[in-house]
Design an enzyme around this catalytic site. Sequence first.
Site, PDB file in Angstrom:
ATOM      1  N   SER A 137       0.483  -9.077  -7.467  1.00  0.00           N
ATOM      2  CA  SER A 137      -0.169  -8.019  -8.231  1.00  0.00           C
ATOM      3  C   SER A 137       0.903  -7.211  -8.948  1.00  0.00           C
ATOM      4  O   SER A 137       1.888  -6.812  -8.323  1.00  0.00           O
ATOM      5  CB  SER A 137      -0.981  -7.102  -7.308  1.00  0.00           C
ATOM      6  N   THR A 165       1.808  -4.259  -9.548  1.00  0.00           N
ATOM      7  CA  THR A 165       1.675  -2.839  -9.215  1.00  0.00           C
ATOM      8  C   THR A 165       3.003  -2.238  -8.779  1.00  0.00           C
ATOM      9  O   THR A 165       3.039  -1.144  -8.228  1.00  0.00           O
ATOM     10  CB  THR A 165       0.626  -2.651  -8.102  1.00  0.00           C
ATOM     11  N   ALA A 184       7.813  -3.791   2.107  1.00  0.00           N
ATOM     12  CA  ALA A 184       6.582  -3.417   1.421  1.00  0.00           C
ATOM     13  C   ALA A 184       6.897  -2.482   0.270  1.00  0.00           C
ATOM     14  O   ALA A 184       7.821  -1.663   0.345  1.00  0.00           O
ATOM     15  CB  ALA A 184       5.605  -2.747   2.387  1.00  0.00           C
ATOM     16  N   LYS A 185       6.103  -2.590  -0.806  1.00  0.00           N
ATOM     17  CA  LYS A 185       6.257  -1.698  -1.952  1.00  0.00           C
ATOM     18  C   LYS A 185       6.085  -0.245  -1.533  1.00  0.00           C
ATOM     19  O   LYS A 185       6.843   0.633  -1.946  1.00  0.00           O
ATOM     20  CB  LYS A 185       5.215  -2.043  -3.022  1.00  0.00           C
ATOM     21  N   ARG A 186       5.055   0.001  -0.733  1.00  0.00           N
ATOM     22  CA  ARG A 186       4.732   1.386  -0.388  1.00  0.00           C
ATOM     23  C   ARG A 186       5.802   2.042   0.469  1.00  0.00           C
ATOM     24  O   ARG A 186       5.853   3.262   0.584  1.00  0.00           O
ATOM     25  CB  ARG A 186       3.373   1.454   0.319  1.00  0.00           C
TER      26      ARG A 186
END
Length: 285
Positions: free
Chosen positions: A16, A18, A252-254
Site C-alpha cells: 500500500s 501509505t 512497521a511504518k507506524r
Amino acid sequence: MISTTVAAVVTRFAPSPTGRLHAGHAYSAIRAHDFAREQGGRFLLRIEDIDPGRSRPEYVAGIVEDLRWLGLNWDGEMVRQSSRLDSYRGALGALGADGLLYPCFCTRADIAQAASAPHGPEGAVYPGTCRALDPAERTMRMEREPHAWRIAIDRAVARTGPLHWHDATAGEIAADPMRFGDVVLARKDAPASYHLAVTVDDAWQRVTDVVRGQDLFEATHIHRLLQALLGLPTPRYHHHPLLVDATGERLAKRRGSESLADLRARGVDPLALADALRRGEATGL
C-alpha cells in the site's frame, strides 16, 4: 488424453502506498520474487492504492525506486487497484444479489462503545447493529448517510459449508471466518475493503502462490470464504515470519522503522542488504 500440464507459478508483491518501504517489506518482496524465479514463474507488482485518505503518488514512485534498488524486477506492467474499481463493484453486486450484504452506518466509535462487542482476530467484532434495521429505515438512511457494506457472515458460511486452505508451514487449515463477525467488504470512503480487493485481484492475476507475512495469516480465513462465494480459485499460501528490530519489535511504518530510502541515503549496499534479508537478518544494517 488427460493433460498433465501444471500452471506456471505466479507470485505477487502488493504494498500500500501509505509510506516508504522498510526492510520488512523488502523481506516479503524478496521472498515472493525468489520463490517465483526458483520455480521458473512470474513475479507481479500490484499497488493497493484504494485508501484515498492515506495513499500518495510519491509513495508509489518510492516503491518502484526501492524495488529496483534491491535488484528486484517484476513481470508485466505494475497494476494499481485504483484502476480496477469496476471489478470490486461487480463482486459486491454478485454478493448482494445473493442476499449476503447489508449497509452499515456505524462509526468505529459506535462499535468500540458497544458493550456486547466481543473481540476477534481484527479487534472488536461488529455487534450486528445495522442487521436489525427496518427495511424502510435502511432505505431512507442509505439516501442520506454514508455507509459501508458488511457481509452477513453466518449466511455466507451456511452457503459454502466447510472450507479449507493450505499453508506451506502450517499445513491444511480449516477455514473459520465466523470468528471475524460481519466484516466490511466496502468501506464508507472506498469501494472495497482489503479483504475483497485482494481476493478479486489474486484471482484476476492468476496468482498461484501468495507469499506474505504471518500477520496476514488470519485474514486468509475470510479470503477463502470469499473465494468460495465468488467461484474463484484458491492459491497456495506461504506465510513467512516477520522481521524484528534489535529490540524484538516487528518492523512497521507506524513505529517509524528505518525506511529503505533512509538506508540508501546512508550508503547501505543494496546487494548486501538483499543477501542479509534472504538470511532473515534485519539488525545491524
